[in-house]
Design a protein around this motif. Structure first.
Motif, PDB file in Angstrom:
ATOM      1  N   GLY A 141     -29.688 -22.083  15.679  1.00  0.00           N
ATOM      2  CA  GLY A 141     -28.592 -21.146  15.453  1.00  0.00           C
ATOM      3  C   GLY A 141     -29.006 -19.704  15.667  1.00  0.00           C
ATOM      4  O   GLY A 141     -28.198 -18.860  16.035  1.00  0.00           O
ATOM      5  N   THR A 171     -32.625 -16.089  25.251  1.00  0.00           N
ATOM      6  CA  THR A 171     -31.213 -15.803  25.451  1.00  0.00           C
ATOM      7  C   THR A 171     -30.988 -14.294  25.521  1.00  0.00           C
ATOM      8  O   THR A 171     -31.656 -13.526  24.841  1.00  0.00           O
ATOM      9  N   ARG A 172     -30.034 -13.915  26.357  1.00  0.00           N
ATOM     10  CA  ARG A 172     -29.701 -12.484  26.453  1.00  0.00           C
ATOM     11  C   ARG A 172     -28.530 -12.135  25.551  1.00  0.00           C
ATOM     12  O   ARG A 172     -28.184 -10.977  25.390  1.00  0.00           O
ATOM     13  N   ASP A 173     -27.868 -13.141  25.006  1.00  0.00           N
ATOM     14  CA  ASP A 173     -26.743 -12.833  24.125  1.00  0.00           C
ATOM     15  C   ASP A 173     -26.727 -13.780  22.928  1.00  0.00           C
ATOM     16  O   ASP A 173     -27.431 -13.555  21.971  1.00  0.00           O
ATOM     17  N   ASP A 174     -25.947 -14.862  23.018  1.00  0.00           N
ATOM     18  CA  ASP A 174     -25.855 -15.775  21.877  1.00  0.00           C
ATOM     19  C   ASP A 174     -26.965 -16.826  21.933  1.00  0.00           C
ATOM     20  O   ASP A 174     -27.338 -17.277  23.016  1.00  0.00           O
ATOM     21  N   GLU A 178     -25.502 -20.749  18.055  1.00  0.00           N
ATOM     22  CA  GLU A 178     -24.447 -19.786  17.756  1.00  0.00           C
ATOM     23  C   GLU A 178     -23.218 -20.058  18.629  1.00  0.00           C
ATOM     24  O   GLU A 178     -22.076 -19.948  18.159  1.00  0.00           O
ATOM     25  N   LYS A 182     -19.458 -20.780  17.363  1.00  0.00           N
ATOM     26  CA  LYS A 182     -18.303 -19.980  17.772  1.00  0.00           C
ATOM     27  C   LYS A 182     -17.219 -20.851  18.397  1.00  0.00           C
ATOM     28  O   LYS A 182     -16.031 -20.651  18.140  1.00  0.00           O
ATOM     29  N   LYS A 185     -15.483 -22.688  15.774  1.00  0.00           N
ATOM     30  CA  LYS A 185     -14.542 -21.823  15.062  1.00  0.00           C
ATOM     31  C   LYS A 185     -13.256 -21.646  15.861  1.00  0.00           C
ATOM     32  O   LYS A 185     -12.161 -21.706  15.305  1.00  0.00           O
ATOM     33  N   LEU A 186     -13.396 -21.434  17.187  1.00  0.00           N
ATOM     34  CA  LEU A 186     -12.216 -21.286  18.056  1.00  0.00           C
ATOM     35  C   LEU A 186     -11.308 -22.514  17.959  1.00  0.00           C
ATOM     36  O   LEU A 186     -10.085 -22.403  17.982  1.00  0.00           O
ATOM     37  N   LYS A 235     -18.782 -19.376  26.130  1.00  0.00           N
ATOM     38  CA  LYS A 235     -17.889 -19.197  24.981  1.00  0.00           C
ATOM     39  C   LYS A 235     -16.567 -18.575  25.435  1.00  0.00           C
ATOM     40  O   LYS A 235     -15.488 -19.024  25.041  1.00  0.00           O
ATOM     41  N   THR A 236     -16.661 -17.551  26.307  1.00  0.00           N
ATOM     42  CA  THR A 236     -15.463 -16.899  26.825  1.00  0.00           C
ATOM     43  C   THR A 236     -14.654 -17.864  27.696  1.00  0.00           C
ATOM     44  O   THR A 236     -13.419 -17.857  27.655  1.00  0.00           O
ATOM     45  N   LEU A 239     -12.611 -19.910  25.511  1.00  0.00           N
ATOM     46  CA  LEU A 239     -11.477 -19.103  25.044  1.00  0.00           C
ATOM     47  C   LEU A 239     -10.370 -19.032  26.106  1.00  0.00           C
ATOM     48  O   LEU A 239      -9.191 -19.211  25.814  1.00  0.00           O
ATOM     49  N   TYR A 240     -10.764 -18.798  27.371  1.00  0.00           N
ATOM     50  CA  TYR A 240      -9.789 -18.730  28.464  1.00  0.00           C
ATOM     51  C   TYR A 240      -9.093 -20.067  28.654  1.00  0.00           C
ATOM     52  O   TYR A 240      -7.897 -20.127  28.941  1.00  0.00           O
ATOM     53  N   ARG A 243      -6.458 -20.321  26.096  1.00  0.00           N
ATOM     54  CA  ARG A 243      -5.322 -19.461  26.419  1.00  0.00           C
ATOM     55  C   ARG A 243      -4.428 -20.087  27.482  1.00  0.00           C
ATOM     56  O   ARG A 243      -3.211 -19.945  27.445  1.00  0.00           O
TER      57      ARG A 243
ATOM     58  N   LYS B  55     -25.100  -3.333  24.402  1.00  0.00           N
ATOM     59  CA  LYS B  55     -26.336  -3.313  25.203  1.00  0.00           C
ATOM     60  C   LYS B  55     -26.469  -1.960  25.899  1.00  0.00           C
ATOM     61  O   LYS B  55     -27.542  -1.372  25.945  1.00  0.00           O
ATOM     62  N   GLU B  67     -31.742  -6.279  27.846  1.00  0.00           N
ATOM     63  CA  GLU B  67     -31.957  -7.707  27.578  1.00  0.00           C
ATOM     64  C   GLU B  67     -32.522  -7.963  26.186  1.00  0.00           C
ATOM     65  O   GLU B  67     -32.523  -9.091  25.723  1.00  0.00           O
ATOM     66  N   THR B  70     -29.418  -8.644  21.687  1.00  0.00           N
ATOM     67  CA  THR B  70     -28.733  -9.929  21.685  1.00  0.00           C
ATOM     68  C   THR B  70     -27.738  -9.953  20.541  1.00  0.00           C
ATOM     69  O   THR B  70     -27.701  -9.041  19.723  1.00  0.00           O
ATOM     70  N   SER B  71     -26.943 -11.004  20.502  1.00  0.00           N
ATOM     71  CA  SER B  71     -25.918 -11.095  19.473  1.00  0.00           C
ATOM     72  C   SER B  71     -26.529 -11.189  18.076  1.00  0.00           C
ATOM     73  O   SER B  71     -27.388 -12.030  17.837  1.00  0.00           O
ATOM     74  N   PHE B  74     -25.933 -14.330  13.955  1.00  0.00           N
ATOM     75  CA  PHE B  74     -26.617 -15.210  13.016  1.00  0.00           C
ATOM     76  C   PHE B  74     -27.222 -14.444  11.850  1.00  0.00           C
ATOM     77  O   PHE B  74     -27.067 -14.820  10.698  1.00  0.00           O
ATOM     78  N   TYR B  92     -18.513 -10.981  12.699  1.00  0.00           N
ATOM     79  CA  TYR B  92     -17.693 -12.088  13.176  1.00  0.00           C
ATOM     80  C   TYR B  92     -17.556 -13.205  12.153  1.00  0.00           C
ATOM     81  O   TYR B  92     -16.485 -13.726  11.916  1.00  0.00           O
TER      82      TYR B  92
END
Lengths: 377, 153
Positions: A141, A171-174, A178, A182, A185-186, A235-236, A239-240, A243, B55, B67, B70-71, B74, B92
C-alpha cells in the motif's frame, strides 16, 4: 541465537521470535484494519494509539508462544523506518527499553529489508533457496520499488549473509496497493481494496466466458527510467470508464449503502457486482500485475539476476503470484514469494533481518531514532 | 508558454493544460511566486492532476526532483526539508474525518513553510497563512482546466 523482532511501522503491531535468522518460533500480529476501515485507510494518530494499546501484550504473547522468557532472548531487532513516525516510535521505544533493561544488543532494521528477508524465511521453510544476485519487487500500500539484491560477503548461509541493495526503479505516483484502494473506493468495494478486488476479479475471470464483459486497459508509457512504475493513469482510466458507463452508478450506490450499513467482505459483494463491474476489475488487476511483472522481468534480465523475489502486501495477490510464476517459468529465472502470512507486515522478517547485522557486530544505541523516510538504497 | 497568467492582476486565472508535462510546468512557474508561509490548496477530482501539479511546484521550489514527488495518500504527509520546508499533504482518504489533530498535521504549521494540500476542500483549516487555491478539472483525455486563485495584494 534467538532474536525478538518488533514491528510497528504502519497499522500492524507485531512481535516475533526467530532462531538463527531462519526458524520462526512465534509470529504474532495484531491488525488494526477494523479501526481504520471506516476511514478507508490508516489514520496516523489512531494507529499510534492502537500500537500503544497492543505493544506490551503482543510482545508478551510472542514470548509465550515461543515458550520463552525475556532472559532467553539474545537480541532485539526493531523497525526504525520507513513508516508513520508516531507508529514507529511505539515499537522502537519499547524495543529500546527491553534491550536496555535486559542488557541485550539492539538492532535497528529497515522495514523494506524485512520484506526481502520475509522471502528467505519461506525459502528456508520449504528448502528452496534463491540465488543471488536477485531482483526484488516490494509492492504494498505504501511502496512499489524494485531493488537489486546482492551479498556483500559470503552468500552462504543466506540467513547470515549481509546484503547490499541498489534501487532499480520505483513508482512515480501511486503505490500499487494504493491504486487498488482508490479503485475500490471509486467502485464502493470497501477497504483494503487489494484482497477484495483480487477475490472479485478471480470470480470474474472464472465466470468470464459465461458473462463477464471484456475490457482492456493499455500499457503505461513512461519517459525516462524504463523500470519506474506509474499507476495514476490507470486509476484515471477506471474513472473515465465509470463516467462513460453511467449504467454502473445504481450498483455502486447499492454497494455504498450495504458497506455503510456495516457489511464487509468480498463474498457479500459478489452478488452486488454486475458482469460489467467484474470485467472492469479483471482488466484493472490484469493491467496492474502486467505492469509489475513486465518491468521486474526486464530488470532481472538486465542485471542477469539469478532469482526474482516478490514481497509486500500485494505479493499476497493471487493473480500476481500466478502471473509472475507463469512468466518467470518462460524466462527461466525462478521466482520466490513469502508465505501469504509473511507477505504483509510482520515482525519475523524484522528479527530475520536483524540476525546477520547482530552477527557482524552491529549495535544501535539508545539514540536510535524513527525515520519516516528511510531509503534502503 | 503559460507565462502571461503570472503577470496578470486578476485574483483568479484560468489556464488550460494539454499534458501532464504542461501541468508540471504550470506548477514550476507558480513555485516562483510562493514565499513561506503559504498554504496551497488543491481541489479537483481523482486523476485531475493534483499530484502532477505538485510535482511541478516542489521541483520549482528546488527541494526535490519531479520523480521524487509521489502520492502521499498512504502516509498522508510527505515532508521535504531543504532551504525551504515543504509539506505535501493528501486528505483523500480522510473524508468524514474531522479531527485535524489526529492527522499529526500541526507540525507543518509551527514555522513558516510551503504547505501543499490535496483534497483541501475536505477540511476547514484554521490558519492566517496566505492561501493559494488551485482547482483542476478534467476536460478530456489529457486536457485539464486549471483555475489558480492567488492571495490578494
Amino acid at each position: 541465537m534467538r532474536i525478538l523482532g518488533i514491528e510497528s511501522s504502519c497499522d500492524e503491531t507485531a512481535a516475533s521470535v526467530v532462531a538463527d535468522g531462519r526458524e520462526i518460533l512465534s509470529n504474532v500480529v495484531a491488525s488494526q484494519v477494523s479501526v481504520h476501515q471506516k476511514y478507508g485507510g490508516v489514520v496516523p494518530e489512531l494507529a499510534s494509539r492502537e500500537h500503544l494499546r497492543s505493544i506490551v501484550p503482543v510482545v508478551r504473547e510472542a514470548l509465550d508462544c515461543a515458550g520463552l522468557n525475556f532472559n532467553d532472548i539474545d537480541g532485539v531487532g526493531v523497525t526504525c523506518g520507513p513508516g508513520l513516525v508516531g507508529s514507529l516510535l511505539v515499537g522502537l521505544t519499547y524495543g529500546k527499553v527491553v534491550a536496555d533493561a535486559l542488557g541485550k544488543p539492539l538492532i535497528g532494521v529497515n522495514h523494506l529489508e524485512g520484506h526481502v528477508r520475509a522471502v528467505f524465511l519461506e525459502a528456508f521453510r520449504v528448502d528452496r533457496r534463491p540465488s543471488l544476485p536477485a531482483v526484488c519487487l516490494i509492492v504494498s500500500g505504501g511502496h512499489t520499488v524494485l531493488y537489486e539484491v546482492a551479498a556483500t560477503g559470503p552468500p552462504e548461509p543466506l540467513s547470515a549473509a549481509l546484503l547490499r541493495y541498489g534501487k532499480i526503479g520505483q513508482t512515480r505516483d501511486d503505490a500499487a496497493g494504493e491504486a487498488y484502494d482508490k479503485v475500490a473506493k471509486l467502485l464502493a468495494l470497501g477497504y483494503p481494496g487489494g484482497p477484495i478486488i483480487d477475490r472479485l476479479a478471480t470470480h470474474g475471470a472464472q465466470s468470464r466466458r459465461a458473462h463477464a464483459e471484456h475490457i482492456d486497459f493499455s500499457p503505461t508509457k513512461l519517459r525516462g527510467n524504463p523500470y519506474d512504475f506509474s499507476f495514476s493513469g490507470l486509476k484515471t482510466a477506471v474513472l473515465y470508464y465509470l463516467r462513460a458507463h453511467p449504467e454502473l452508478q445504481p450498483e455502486i450506490e447499492e454497494r455504498r449503502r450495504v458497506l455503510g450499513s456495516g457489511e464487509r467482505g468480498g463474498d457479500k459483494l459478489v452478488p452486488l457486482c454486475s458482469p460489467q463491474t467484474l470485467g472492469l476489475l479483471v482488466a484493472f488487476q490484469k493491467r496492474v500485475v502486467a505492469e509489475l511483472a513486465r518491468r521486474t522481468l526486464q530488470a532481472a534480465e538486465e542485471i542477469a539476476a539469478q532469482s526474482i523475489l516478490v514481497s509486500g502486501g500485494v505479493a499476497a495477490n493471487n493473480e500476481l503470484r500466478h502471473s509472475f510464476e507463469r512468466e518467470a517459468e518462460q524466462s527461466g529465472v525462478p521466482v520466490f514469494f513469502p508465505s501469504r502470512q509473511l507477505s504483509t507486515d510482520n515482525a519475523a522478517m524484522i528479527a530475520a533481518a536483524a540476525y546477520p547485522r547482530l552477527l557482524s557486530g552491529q549495535r544501535a544505541g539508545l539514540d536510535l531514532n524513527a525515520e519516516p523516510v528511510l531509503p534502503l538504497a | 508558454m503559460h507565462g502571461s497568467w503570472l503577470n496578470g492582476t486578476m485574483p483568479s486565472t484560468e489556464v488550460v493544460s494539454s499534458s501532464p508535462e504542461a501541468t508540471m510546468e504550470i506548477g514550476r512557474q507558480l513555485a516562483q511566486r510562493l514565499r513561506p508561509p503559504v498554504l496551497v490548496l488543491l481541489s479537483g477530482e481523482l486523476g485531475s492532476g493534483k499530484t502532477t501539479i505538485t510535482k511541478g511546484i516542489i521541483s520549482g521550489l528546488g527541494v526535490a526532483r519531479e520523480e521524487e514527488v509521489t502520492s502521499p495518500t498512504f502516509t498522508l504527509v510527505h515532508e521535504f526539508r531543504k532551504h525551504v520546508r515543504v509539506f505535501h499533504v493528501d486528505l483523500y482518504r480522510v473524508e468524514g474525518f474531522h479531527d485535524l489533530e489526529s492527522l499529526a498535521l500541526e507540525d507543518a504549521f509551527v514555522e513558516p513553510a510551503v504547505v501543499i494540500i490535496e483534497w483541501a476542500e475536505r477540511f476547514v483549516l484554521r490558519t492566517d497563512w496566505p492561501q493559494v487555491a488551485i482547482h483542476l478539472e478534467h476536460v478530456e483525455a489529457d486536457t485539464r482546466r486549471i483555475t489558480i486563485t492567488l492571495p490578494k495584494n
